[in-house]
Design an enzyme around this catalytic site. Structure first.
Site, PDB file in Angstrom:
ATOM      1  CD  GLU A  22       0.846  53.202  20.913  1.00 39.59           C
ATOM      2  OE1 GLU A  22      -0.418  53.057  20.764  1.00 39.59           O
ATOM      3  OE2 GLU A  22       1.835  52.324  21.011  1.00 39.59           O
ATOM      4  N   GLY A  56      -3.673  40.956  23.801  1.00 43.11           N
ATOM      5  CA  GLY A  56      -4.368  40.238  22.850  1.00 43.11           C
ATOM      6  C   GLY A  56      -3.218  39.862  21.710  1.00 43.11           C
TER       7      GLY A  56
END
Length: 726
Positions: free
Chosen positions: A478, A646
């Site tokens: 991340e 997404g």
């Protein structure tokens, strides 16, 4: 009414950063509606524009988008990290209005003509590569938003978009509610046999939070939930096989019960996506998805999956044979079941490499890992990272804010870190999201700000969070996303950071950072025993390296299974069989429909019937799993990546980008990982290309600027210990 309306609404008037301590659910509806009202007023002026220029057209349109982005983005963020019934209700109330407003921009013929006029003006208005890409993307996205549709087609298209947005939220909420609903309270010593001390402490802490005031790690009771730090260690360590089975079945059937059932939601999502694609003139939704991605066509994606599968499948089969033999040696008499795999894999790994996750935990307290990770960023990318001297108002006491500085001590970015799992209010997984986008305005430079969110093991008592090695990798992943967002040098809002970066390239920086946790010099920086401060001992490090590719074939095959299933659901499921079938009755051309029958008699199908989502899953699983899923397996019902995120027809992006990330790290290996000068120089080039250029150039060109050539799969296979099999 001017832009300073709703002065008391912290969502509408956010300032430099949102004041999360002040934001309440009741602020959502008025803030969103006011942003839309202001936006509609400003759109009227833009629609009348006769001679569009960057200054007169793009900047005012950007202002409209930015205002709503900030409000709706903050609401979406809170929905993920501080979910509540009131926030859900507010979100659901205005979500259709947000979708409708966004469609009104994407489908606005006057705006579309202005974009086309800008493109036709060429260098006179499009003065940079970033602006060229922004205009191209705006025209492409307008077409994908249905700008060319008219009448009933456009009306239906818009209805679908609103319904899909609502269904994604419904899907996500069902997963969260199902996760929240599952709890097992363990009270007997035999129930917890094999579970590590750190898990017992966390489970007792969770039990305390649920009303068991006297719960202790030693005496219980202990609470099991479907949050990853809770349930996965049960699968890995619990000697109680019945408990493992109960937890496994609960995890793979999450959100598929009568009360919380995502199966009909999935069917409706797939049906609407397929209808959406056909209205736009595409054969299927996979083609819509790839229209804005790096991969040219679905055949290129399938080719990658098939090529990697040829290596992964035999390796995974061999790994299963060896695991079965090991389990028999340990007294396991019947065949291995799915809830046995993690348990015996962990026991075999411990024996082969003589270490456990629990041995590693004390060496990776979160503060030490963060400090070392920031030191690595300084070495590679010449930035300094420190906790902000004045902390902004955050949504939870565990959240911390960091500033990022360049070599002149000038602040260039910032990020929030939310590191721990929180049952009931925070969704699972880990992610990076955008709080502020870099943008140069006439008045100032807006600095990028990121959200870095993980679901790691919370601290217990006075000790800091002690991380598993997997949690360390996730944090680095991340952070890699965050670096691309924060170290961009692009000043245009629509192309800075991760904006306008093709989805199947966006995982490159994140997966690239994971490689560093296997380097000794980095381990020395990020490890320090919680009591002695001693870095991870060399023998343990060597065992980690030896174990790095343990079960690599199985892990790779699992990702390929998810990737192909996602692609198949969006490319084939939802319509009718077309094309000519041969080669043993297998269709050679299938698009826009459901693969359903065997074709004979001159290539015409003799039997066509509906294939359900579960049928598709079973068909792909037969080829890309070693142990078939349970008949009731419903992992798709919690597969939020493709049904509420997404990644629809894009889950392959992880592997597509991993080819790039492995090849990129190979450049550092070739330069010599112990050569600080070479590494710093290569890090500078990586920062100036991959991290800096954002969506201002096509990722293939950006990668070539860094590497000097296109990527190959060789480094990925080598890093996974599969190169010999290739």
């Amino acid at each position: 009414m001017n832009d300073n309306t709703l002065p008391e609404n912290p969502l509408f008037n956010q300032g430099e950063l949102p004041d999360f301590s002040a934001i309440q659910a009741e602020h959502v509806v008025p803030a969103v509606r006011e942003a839309i009202r202001v936006g509609r007023e400003k759109l009227k002026t833009l629609e009348q524009l006769q001679n569009p220029t960057w200054q007169a057209f793009v900047l005012p349109l950007r202002d409209i988008s930015r205002r709503l982005d900030r409000i709706w983005g903050t609401v979406g963020h809170l929905l993920g990290v501080k979910n509540s019934d009131a926030l859900r209700a507010a979100h659901e109330e205005v979500q259709p209005e947000v979708v409708e407003f966004q469609l009104s921009i994407g489908q606005n013929p006057a705006l579309f003509k202005s974009w086309q006029a800008l493109q036709a003006a060429g260098p006179k208005e499009i003065t940079t590569a970033a602006r060229k890409r922004i205009v191209e993307a705006a025209i492409r996205d307008a077409r994908l938003s249905g700008v060319a549709l008219e009448g009933e087609k456009q009306k239906r298209f818009n209805e679908i978009q609103r319904d899909l947005a609502a269904l994604a939220t419904k899907f996500s909420n069902a997963v969260l509610d199902a996760t929240k609903a599952f709890q097992i309270v363990l009270t007997k010593p035999e129930e917890i046999a094999g579970l590590p001390q750190s898990w017992l402490a966390g489970a007792a802490h969770a039990a305390q939070a649920k009303g068991h005031a006297g719960a202790t790690a030693e005496n219980g009771p202990w609470l099991v939930t479907l949050d990853y730090p809770s349930y996965y260690p049960v699968l890995q360590h619990a000697q109680n096989r019945a408990l493992r089975e109960q937890v496994y079945r609960a995890s793979v059937t999450r959100a598929s019960s009568e009360k919380l059932n995502n199966w009909p939601v999935i069917d409706e999502i797939l049906r609407l996506r397929h209808e959406n694609a056909q209205i736009l003139g595409f054969a299927n939704y996979a083609q819509v998805s790839l229209a804005a991605k790096m991969a040219p066509e679905t055949k290129n994606v399938r080719e990658m999956i098939v090529n990697l599968g040829k290596v992964a499948k035999p390796q995974a089969q061999n790994e299963f044979v060896r695991l079965t033999e090991y389990a028999k040696q340990k007294g396991h008499e019947d065949s291995l079941q799915l809830w046995d795999i993690a348990f015996y894999s962990e026991r075999r790994r411990e024996e082969l490499y003589s270490f456990t996750d629990e041995e590693l935990r004390p060496y990776f307290p979160l503060p030490k890992v963060l400090s070392g990770m920031f030191d690595l960023a300084e070495k590679l990318f010449t930035v300094k990272i420190a906790a902000a001297p004045t902390q902004p108002k955050v949504w939870h006491r565990d959240v911390q804010y960091f500033d990022v500085y360049d070599t002149t001590a000038k602040k260039i970015a910032g990020f929030f870190l939310d590191p721990y799992a929180r049952s009931g209010e925070k969704r699972g997984g880990a992610w990076m999201d955008v709080c502020r986008q870099r943008e140069a305005t006439e008045e100032s430079l807006v600095l990028p700000v990121a959200y870095l969110v993980c679901n790691g093991t919370p601290p217990v008592g006075e000790k800091p969070s002690l991380m598993t090695f997997t949690e360390v990798e996730t944090l680095f992943h991340e952070f890699g996303h965050g670096l691309q967002h924060m170290l961009t040098t692009v000043d245009e809002y629509e192309a800075s950071g991760i904006s306008n970066v093709e989805w199947d390239a966006v995982e490159l920086p994140s997966q690239f950072m994971e490689n560093w946790v296997y380097e000794r010099s980095v381990i020395d920086q990020i490890s320090g025993h919680v009591e002695t401060g001693e870095p991870l001992p060399q023998p343990l490090f060597e065992k980690i390296i030896a174990a790095k590719n343990y079960m690599a074939g199985s892990i790779l095959l699992r990702q390929l299974y998810f990737s192909l299933l996602d692609l198949e659901l969006h490319e084939v499921h939802g319509g009718t069989l077309v094309g000519v079938a041969k080669d043993g009755g297998k269709p050679t051309e299938v698009h826009g429909g459901t693969l359903v029958g065997v074709a004979t008699e001159g290539g015409k199908p003799t039997e066509v019937h509906g294939e359900t989502v579960r049928d598709v899953q079973r068909r792909i699983a037969a080829e890309y799993t070693v142990i078939p899923p349970l008949p009731e397996d419903a992992f798709l019902c919690s597969f939020s990546h493709i049904f509420a995120g997404g990644y629809a027809a894009g889950y392959y992006s992880y592997k597509w980008a991993e080819v790039l990330s492995a090849d990129a790290f190979a450049a550092f290996e070739e330069a010599g990982l112990n050569d600080d000068g070479a590494i710093r120089e290569l890090g500078r080039r990586y920062r100036e290309t991959v991290l800096a250029r954002g969506g201002s150039e096509h990722p293939l060109e950006v990668y070539r600027a860094f590497r000097g050539r296109d990527a190959t799969i060789d480094a990925l296979l080598r890093h996974n210990g599969l190169i010999q099999a290739a």
